[in-house]
Write a protein that holds these residues in place. Structure first.
Motif, PDB file in Angstrom:
ATOM      1  N   ILE A   1       0.840  -1.204   0.000  1.00 31.97           N
ATOM      2  CA  ILE A   1       0.000   0.000   0.000  1.00 31.97           C
ATOM      3  C   ILE A   1       0.870   1.249   0.000  1.00 31.97           C
ATOM      4  O   ILE A   1       0.604   2.218  -0.734  1.00 31.97           O
ATOM      5  N   THR A   2       1.921   1.242   0.812  1.00 28.43           N
ATOM      6  CA  THR A   2       2.803   2.411   0.904  1.00 28.43           C
ATOM      7  C   THR A   2       3.497   2.679  -0.427  1.00 28.43           C
ATOM      8  O   THR A   2       3.553   3.830  -0.908  1.00 28.43           O
ATOM      9  N   ILE A   3       4.022   1.637  -1.058  1.00 29.85           N
ATOM     10  CA  ILE A   3       4.718   1.800  -2.333  1.00 29.85           C
ATOM     11  C   ILE A   3       3.763   2.317  -3.409  1.00 29.85           C
ATOM     12  O   ILE A   3       4.094   3.227  -4.187  1.00 29.85           O
ATOM     13  N   ILE A   4       2.559   1.751  -3.476  1.00 30.23           N
ATOM     14  CA  ILE A   4       1.585   2.193  -4.478  1.00 30.23           C
ATOM     15  C   ILE A   4       1.206   3.649  -4.261  1.00 30.23           C
ATOM     16  O   ILE A   4       1.132   4.448  -5.215  1.00 30.23           O
ATOM     17  N   CYS A   5       0.958   4.038  -3.018  1.00 26.97           N
ATOM     18  CA  CYS A   5       0.578   5.423  -2.724  1.00 26.97           C
ATOM     19  C   CYS A   5       1.703   6.392  -3.100  1.00 26.97           C
ATOM     20  O   CYS A   5       1.450   7.459  -3.707  1.00 26.97           O
ATOM     21  N   ILE A   6       2.943   6.023  -2.765  1.00 28.89           N
ATOM     22  CA  ILE A   6       4.076   6.897  -3.109  1.00 28.89           C
ATOM     23  C   ILE A   6       4.246   6.979  -4.632  1.00 28.89           C
ATOM     24  O   ILE A   6       4.478   8.070  -5.188  1.00 28.89           O
ATOM     25  N   LEU A   7       4.126   5.847  -5.335  1.00 24.03           N
ATOM     26  CA  LEU A   7       4.256   5.841  -6.789  1.00 24.03           C
ATOM     27  C   LEU A   7       3.192   6.710  -7.445  1.00 24.03           C
ATOM     28  O   LEU A   7       3.490   7.514  -8.349  1.00 24.03           O
ATOM     29  N   VAL A   8       1.957   6.564  -7.027  1.00 18.89           N
ATOM     30  CA  VAL A   8       0.883   7.373  -7.598  1.00 18.89           C
ATOM     31  C   VAL A   8       1.101   8.854  -7.315  1.00 18.89           C
ATOM     32  O   VAL A   8       0.886   9.708  -8.186  1.00 18.89           O
ATOM     33  N   LEU A   9       1.546   9.178  -6.093  1.00 14.98           N
ATOM     34  CA  LEU A   9       1.808  10.577  -5.756  1.00 14.98           C
ATOM     35  C   LEU A   9       2.912  11.152  -6.644  1.00 14.98           C
ATOM     36  O   LEU A   9       2.797  12.277  -7.160  1.00 14.98           O
ATOM     37  N   VAL A  10       4.005  10.379  -6.847  1.00 12.80           N
ATOM     38  CA  VAL A  10       5.112  10.848  -7.703  1.00 12.80           C
ATOM     39  C   VAL A  10       4.630  11.059  -9.131  1.00 12.80           C
ATOM     40  O   VAL A  10       4.957  12.080  -9.769  1.00 12.80           O
ATOM     41  N   LEU A  11       3.854  10.126  -9.662  1.00 11.57           N
ATOM     42  CA  LEU A  11       3.338  10.274 -11.021  1.00 11.57           C
ATOM     43  C   LEU A  11       2.453  11.507 -11.144  1.00 11.57           C
ATOM     44  O   LEU A  11       2.519  12.249 -12.148  1.00 11.57           O
ATOM     45  N   LEU A  12       1.610  11.744 -10.150  1.00 12.73           N
ATOM     46  CA  LEU A  12       0.751  12.927 -10.185  1.00 12.73           C
ATOM     47  C   LEU A  12       1.583  14.211 -10.176  1.00 12.73           C
ATOM     48  O   LEU A  12       1.271  15.168 -10.912  1.00 12.73           O
ATOM     49  N   VAL A  13       2.610  14.248  -9.367  1.00 12.93           N
ATOM     50  CA  VAL A  13       3.462  15.446  -9.312  1.00 12.93           C
ATOM     51  C   VAL A  13       4.181  15.654 -10.640  1.00 12.93           C
ATOM     52  O   VAL A  13       4.250  16.788 -11.164  1.00 12.93           O
ATOM     53  N   ILE A  14       4.715  14.570 -11.225  1.00  9.82           N
ATOM     54  CA  ILE A  14       5.406  14.691 -12.515  1.00  9.82           C
ATOM     55  C   ILE A  14       4.466  15.204 -13.601  1.00  9.82           C
ATOM     56  O   ILE A  14       4.800  16.108 -14.392  1.00  9.82           O
ATOM     57  N   ILE A  15       3.276  14.640 -13.634  1.00 12.01           N
ATOM     58  CA  ILE A  15       2.302  15.061 -14.645  1.00 12.01           C
ATOM     59  C   ILE A  15       1.918  16.515 -14.445  1.00 12.01           C
ATOM     60  O   ILE A  15       1.811  17.301 -15.406  1.00 12.01           O
ATOM     61  N   ALA A  16       1.702  16.898 -13.190  1.00  9.36           N
ATOM     62  CA  ALA A  16       1.305  18.282 -12.922  1.00  9.36           C
ATOM     63  C   ALA A  16       2.399  19.279 -13.288  1.00  9.36           C
ATOM     64  O   ALA A  16       2.106  20.400 -13.724  1.00  9.36           O
ATOM     65  N   VAL A  17       3.672  18.874 -13.131  1.00 12.66           N
ATOM     66  CA  VAL A  17       4.780  19.794 -13.403  1.00 12.66           C
ATOM     67  C   VAL A  17       5.147  19.819 -14.884  1.00 12.66           C
ATOM     68  O   VAL A  17       5.345  20.887 -15.486  1.00 12.66           O
ATOM     69  N   ARG A  18       5.249  18.644 -15.482  1.00  6.93           N
ATOM     70  CA  ARG A  18       5.779  18.574 -16.862  1.00  6.93           C
ATOM     71  C   ARG A  18       4.724  18.703 -17.935  1.00  6.93           C
ATOM     72  O   ARG A  18       5.029  19.089 -19.067  1.00  6.93           O
ATOM     73  N   PHE A  19       3.488  18.403 -17.613  1.00 12.39           N
ATOM     74  CA  PHE A  19       2.486  18.366 -18.670  1.00 12.39           C
ATOM     75  C   PHE A  19       1.327  19.343 -18.425  1.00 12.39           C
ATOM     76  O   PHE A  19       0.222  19.124 -18.907  1.00 12.39           O
ATOM     77  N   ASN A  20       1.603  20.413 -17.730  1.00 12.92           N
ATOM     78  CA  ASN A  20       0.568  21.447 -17.612  1.00 12.92           C
ATOM     79  C   ASN A  20       0.573  22.310 -18.872  1.00 12.92           C
ATOM     80  O   ASN A  20       1.467  22.223 -19.723  1.00 12.92           O
ATOM     81  N   ARG A  21      -0.389  23.208 -19.000  1.00 17.20           N
ATOM     82  CA  ARG A  21      -0.547  23.990 -20.229  1.00 17.20           C
ATOM     83  C   ARG A  21       0.634  24.914 -20.481  1.00 17.20           C
ATOM     84  O   ARG A  21       1.067  25.095 -21.617  1.00 17.20           O
ATOM     85  N   ARG A  22       1.203  25.490 -19.420  1.00 14.50           N
ATOM     86  CA  ARG A  22       2.313  26.429 -19.624  1.00 14.50           C
ATOM     87  C   ARG A  22       3.597  25.695 -19.993  1.00 14.50           C
ATOM     88  O   ARG A  22       4.350  26.140 -20.861  1.00 14.50           O
ATOM     89  N   ALA A  23       3.895  24.557 -19.325  1.00 15.45           N
ATOM     90  CA  ALA A  23       5.146  23.845 -19.619  1.00 15.45           C
ATOM     91  C   ALA A  23       5.049  23.022 -20.897  1.00 15.45           C
ATOM     92  O   ALA A  23       6.069  22.714 -21.516  1.00 15.45           O
ATOM     93  N   ASN A  24       3.875  22.658 -21.321  1.00 12.44           N
ATOM     94  CA  ASN A  24       3.703  21.802 -22.490  1.00 12.44           C
ATOM     95  C   ASN A  24       2.503  22.290 -23.292  1.00 12.44           C
ATOM     96  O   ASN A  24       1.435  21.685 -23.252  1.00 12.44           O
ATOM     97  N   PRO A  25       2.661  23.420 -23.997  1.00 15.92           N
ATOM     98  CA  PRO A  25       1.501  24.002 -24.696  1.00 15.92           C
ATOM     99  C   PRO A  25       0.985  23.120 -25.826  1.00 15.92           C
ATOM    100  O   PRO A  25      -0.202  23.178 -26.165  1.00 15.92           O
ATOM    101  N   VAL A  26       1.871  22.307 -26.426  1.00 12.42           N
ATOM    102  CA  VAL A  26       1.436  21.432 -27.515  1.00 12.42           C
ATOM    103  C   VAL A  26       1.292  20.009 -26.964  1.00 12.42           C
ATOM    104  O   VAL A  26       2.286  19.344 -26.663  1.00 12.42           O
ATOM    105  N   ALA A  27       0.060  19.565 -26.799  1.00 13.68           N
ATOM    106  CA  ALA A  27      -0.184  18.248 -26.204  1.00 13.68           C
ATOM    107  C   ALA A  27       0.195  17.139 -27.163  1.00 13.68           C
ATOM    108  O   ALA A  27       0.051  17.274 -28.388  1.00 13.68           O
ATOM    109  N   SER A  28       0.673  16.021 -26.621  1.00 13.48           N
ATOM    110  CA  SER A  28       1.017  14.862 -27.438  1.00 13.48           C
ATOM    111  C   SER A  28      -0.250  14.179 -27.924  1.00 13.48           C
ATOM    112  O   SER A  28      -1.267  14.128 -27.225  1.00 13.48           O
ATOM    113  N   LYS A  29      -0.176  13.635 -29.137  1.00 11.19           N
ATOM    114  CA  LYS A  29      -1.313  12.924 -29.718  1.00 11.19           C
ATOM    115  C   LYS A  29      -1.141  11.404 -29.609  1.00 11.19           C
ATOM    116  O   LYS A  29      -1.826  10.651 -30.290  1.00 11.19           O
ATOM    117  N   THR A  30      -0.215  10.972 -28.734  1.00 10.35           N
ATOM    118  CA  THR A  30       0.011   9.533 -28.571  1.00 10.35           C
ATOM    119  C   THR A  30      -1.221   8.885 -27.933  1.00 10.35           C
ATOM    120  O   THR A  30      -1.741   9.357 -26.917  1.00 10.35           O
TER     121      THR A  30
END
Length: 360
Positions: free
Chosen positions: A106-135
């Motif tokens: 449970i601890t590992i899953i919670c930490i992994l999900v939290l890290v992924l959420l932070v990465i997504i929020a930082v690297r893939f927001n509208r200002r940092a990534n104005p052109v969204a990927s079409k993958t």
């Protein structure tokens, strides 16, 4: 007078010698009777489990003083987090699964999900990534997020299924049977293997609070009382270190027998008998509560289980009317297995004046 004095002197000497011999014989009879009973082929096996037990059975009396609980053992503690300390093999195994497998996953899953959420929020927001990927597809990623959860579930399922199988393993032949009946709002404990007597268990009243059970004393009025809301007037007493077959049912509505420190939880259903094996590793007092909403006083039907060494358990059984050990009820002062000892026992129990009169 002189002649009479000399005539009566030998008579008094013979009488004194006879009384002394009778006293010696009387003193030796209980030991002889006990030895004869212990050497008889049909003697119950449980009667030879300890010196204290043997003395209680030979004297024909059972004695019992409730055990004083140890603070923090078999009961909740202030500020406690996690499971209570376990005092059964099943409980230790279940606690290991919880602490060693489930919590790390449970601890590992919670930490992994939290890290992924932070990465997504930082690297893939509208200002940092104005052109969204079409993958739309990533084969490797889809395989990973499919197989990893499957492997996690398998890792959890293997010990969990093993624990379930152990919990429903039948009791061994000859295990002590105790019948537990849930009532509104108290418990009844029956001992069919010990004379079929019953013990009714009510919660003790709390000083300064409204009376819960009329005619029941208040908690704290005896030195062995445990916590309020958990202590009862009559505990379920069991032998420690032995498999106990619990047969659980109910007289009215559904109740649930739950003792967290023993990994014990089983429903009490009217018209049905649920069975579970209980083995307590350490002498002590263990508390629980009804875990199924069963009416107005659901919160006032606690469970108190007192685990005693076999000799003390047998002594407790003999304090009840009709209580018996392995088919043998509370014996008389001298066991019936030694018929020759009966006359001497009568002489030993007779008042001193009567014994002197018979000797004369």
């Amino acid at each position: 007078m002189t002649f009479g004095k000399y005539i009566h002197a030998p008579g008094r000497a013979v009488a004194s010698l006879g009384l002394a011999a009778a006293a010696a014989l009387t003193a030796s009879v209980p030991a002889f009777a006990q030895n004869a009973a212990s050497s008889a082929p049909a003697a119950p096996s449980a009667l030879a489990t300890g010196a204290a037990e043997g003395a209680a059975l030979a004297s024909g009396t059972g004695s019992y003083t409730p055990m004083k609980p140890v603070e923090g053992v078999g009961m909740p503690v202030d500020g406690g987090i996690g499971l209570q300390t376990q005092y059964s093999k099943l409980g230790e195994y279940g606690a290991w699964i919880h602490d060693g497998i489930l919590m790390p996953i449970i601890t590992i899953i919670c930490i992994l999900v939290l890290v992924l959420l932070v990465i997504i929020a930082v690297r893939f927001n509208r200002r940092a990534n104005p052109v969204a990927s079409k993958t739309s597809h990533n084969t490797l990623l889809e395989v990973v997020w499919t197989l990893v959860p499957v492997l996690i579930l398998i890792g959890i399922a293997v010990p969990s299924i093993d624990l379930i199988a152990k919990q429903y393993k039948p009791a061994p032949e000859g295990a002590l049977t105790i019948k537990v009946t849930g009532n509104q709002w108290f418990w009844t404990y029956g001992y069919p293997d010990n004379g079929d007597f019953e013990v009714i268990s009510n919660m003790l009243n709390i000083p300064g609070s409204p009376t819960i059970n009329n005619g029941v004393r208040e908690v704290g009025s005896r030195p062995w009382d445990g916590p309020a809301h958990l202590e009862v007037d009559n505990r379920m007493v069991v032998p420690v270190g032995e498999p106990i077959r619990l047969q659980v049912t109910a007289a009215d509505v559904i109740h649930s027998l739950g003792v967290p420190s023993l990994w014990l939880k089983i429903d009490a259903v009217p018209g049905r008998i649920n069975e579970k094996v209980l083995v307590i590793e350490k002498p002590g007092v263990y508390y629980g509560q009804c875990s199924e909403l069963c009416g107005a006083k659901h919160a006032y039907m606690p469970i108190a289980i007192e685990a005693l060494p076999r000799a003390q358990y047998n002594a407790w059984v003999l304090t009840h009317a009709g209580g018996e050990i392995d088919g043998q009820k509370k014996p008389a002062a001298v066991p019936a297995a030694a018929p020759a000892a009966a006359p001497a026992a009568d002489a030993s129990e007779a008042p001193a004046g009567e014994a002197t009169a018979e000797a004369e």
